[in-house]
Design a protein around this motif. Structure first.
Motif, mmCIF file in Angstrom:
data_model
loop_
_atom_site.group_PDB
_atom_site.id
_atom_site.type_symbol
_atom_site.label_atom_id
_atom_site.label_comp_id
_atom_site.label_asym_id
_atom_site.label_seq_id
_atom_site.Cartn_x
_atom_site.Cartn_y
_atom_site.Cartn_z
ATOM 1 N N SER A 63 -3.609 -1.773 1.425
ATOM 2 C CA SER A 63 -3.059 -0.659 0.127
ATOM 3 C C SER A 63 -1.584 0.300 0.256
ATOM 4 O O SER A 63 -1.024 0.184 -0.350
ATOM 5 C CB SER A 63 -4.404 0.133 -0.105
ATOM 6 N N GLN A 66 1.045 -1.980 -0.760
ATOM 7 C CA GLN A 66 0.612 -2.512 -2.177
ATOM 8 C C GLN A 66 1.039 -1.112 -3.039
ATOM 9 O O GLN A 66 1.355 -1.499 -4.199
ATOM 10 C CB GLN A 66 -0.603 -2.799 -2.034
ATOM 11 N N LEU A 67 0.712 -0.171 -2.896
ATOM 12 C CA LEU A 67 0.900 1.148 -3.678
ATOM 13 C C LEU A 67 2.183 1.915 -3.430
ATOM 14 O O LEU A 67 1.877 3.390 -4.480
ATOM 15 C CB LEU A 67 -0.424 2.656 -3.873
ATOM 16 N N GLU A 186 0.118 -6.504 -8.446
ATOM 17 C CA GLU A 186 0.327 -5.585 -6.389
ATOM 18 C C GLU A 186 -0.585 -3.758 -7.457
ATOM 19 O O GLU A 186 -1.523 -4.000 -6.036
ATOM 20 C CB GLU A 186 1.565 -5.817 -6.806
ATOM 21 N N THR A 187 -0.472 -3.416 -8.042
ATOM 22 C CA THR A 187 -1.180 -1.892 -7.714
ATOM 23 C C THR A 187 -2.547 -2.282 -7.953
ATOM 24 O O THR A 187 -3.828 -1.610 -7.600
ATOM 25 C CB THR A 187 -0.688 -1.112 -8.913
ATOM 26 N N TRP A 191 -5.569 -0.821 -5.477
ATOM 27 C CA TRP A 191 -6.648 0.053 -5.807
ATOM 28 C C TRP A 191 -8.156 -0.728 -5.818
ATOM 29 O O TRP A 191 -9.326 -0.122 -5.247
ATOM 30 C CB TRP A 191 -6.849 0.306 -7.248
#
Length: 251
Positions: A63, A66-67, A186-187, A191
Motif C-alpha cells: 500500500s 500504491q498510495l 491503484e489508489t 486503501w
C-alpha cells in the motif's frame, strides 16, 4: 507382566494381564493392527498469528507503494523488504501449519507467501511505476485460488476466510491496475490494503492471545471442528487421526 492382586512382590507370583477386548481378530486369531499401532503426536504452537502478522506487514508495504507514501525510487527497497521479511515468515507459518495437521491453513499461508514472492520479484526487477502484463496475469490467476481457500476456511475459521476474501479483492484491483487501468484503481487497491492490514493485525493478535491463554479472548468466530479443537477434550483431537495424511498410507 503384573503382580496378581492380593499378593506381595516378594512372593514371586507373576501373571500376564488378560488381553484387552478386541485385541485379536475373531476369525484368524491374529492381533488387530489398530490394537497394536501407536500414533506419536508432537505438540506445536499455532503458526496462524505469525502468518497474519506477516500478511498485514506485506499489505502495508504494498500500500505504501500504491498510495505513493514513499518516493517512486524507493519501490525496490519496499519489495526487497517484502522478500526478506514477509515471504519467509508466511512460508514458515505454512510449513508449521502442515506439521500441525491443518491442511487448509497451511495451503492458504503457502499460497500467500508465494504470491508475495512473485509480486515482489517482478516489481523489483521491472521499471519502477510501470505496469506489468505478466504480473497482472499472475495476480488475477491467484484470485480464484484465494476464493476457493476462503470457501474452504469459512465453515470452521471464518476469520481466516474473511482475510482471504479481502485479500482476493485487493489482488483483483492490483491485477487490474497492472493490466493498464488508471491510477484510481491503484489508489483503491492501496486503501483496501490498509483495511486488510488492520484486519490482519487484529486477527494475529486475537489468535496469539488464544494460543497463549488456551482460551478465546477476542472474537474469532470458530465453528465446527475448529471450535471443538480448542474446547473439546483429547478424544476429540484424535477422533479421526487414523484417516489423516501421514497416518493413512496414501494422500
Amino acid at each position: 507382566m503384573v503382580y496378581t492382586p492380593g499378593t506381595r512382590p516378594e512372593d514371586g507370583v507373576i501373571r500376564m494381564p488378560p488381553p484387552a477386548a478386541g485385541t485379536y481378530d475373531a476369525t484368524s486369531g491374529r492381533p488387530r493392527p489398530e490394537a497394536l499401532a501407536r500414533i506419536m503426536l508432537r505438540p506445536l504452537a499455532s503458526s496462524l498469528p505469525l502468518g497474519f502478522f506477516a500478511f498485514g506487514t506485506g499489505s502495508v508495504l504494498l500500500s505504501a507503494q500504491q498510495l505513493h507514501w514513499v518516493p517512486l525510487a524507493q519501490t525496490p527497497a519496499l519489495m526487497l523488504l517484502t522478500l526478506v521479511f514477509v515471504v519467509p515468515l508466511e512460508l514458515l507459518a505454512g510449513v508449521f501449519a502442515f506439521l500441525a495437521r491443518d491442511g487448509g491453513a497451511a495451503c492458504a499461508l503457502c499460497v500467500l507467501g508465494a504470491t508475495w514472492a512473485g509480486t515482489s520479484l517482478v516489481t523489483l526487477l521491472g521499471p519502477p511505476g510501470r505496469p506489468s502484463a505478466s504480473l497482472a496475469v499472475f495476480e488475477l490467476c491467484v484470485v480464484p485460488l484465494m476464493v476457493l481457500l476462503f470457501l474452504a476456511a469459512l465453515p470452521g475459521k471464518p476469520l481466516l476466510g474473511v482475510l482471504l476474501l479481502i485479500g482476493a479483492g485487493r489482488f483483483t484491483l492490483t491485477g487490474i491496475h497492472q493490466a493498464g487501468a488508471g491510477p484510481g484503481v491503484e489508489t483503491a487497491a492501496g486503501w483496501v490494503g490498509v483495511l486488510l492490514a488492520a484486519f490482519a493485525l487484529y486477527g494475529g493478535f486475537a489468535l496469539l492471545l488464544e494460543d497463549t491463554t488456551q482460551r478465546t479472548v477476542l472474537p474469532l468466530g470458530r465453528r465446527g471442528r475448529a471450535r471443538t479443537s480448542l474446547q473439546g477434550d483429547l478424544g476429540h483431537q484424535l477422533e479421526q487421526a487414523e484417516r489423516e495424511a501421514g497416518v493413512r498410507r496414501q494422500l
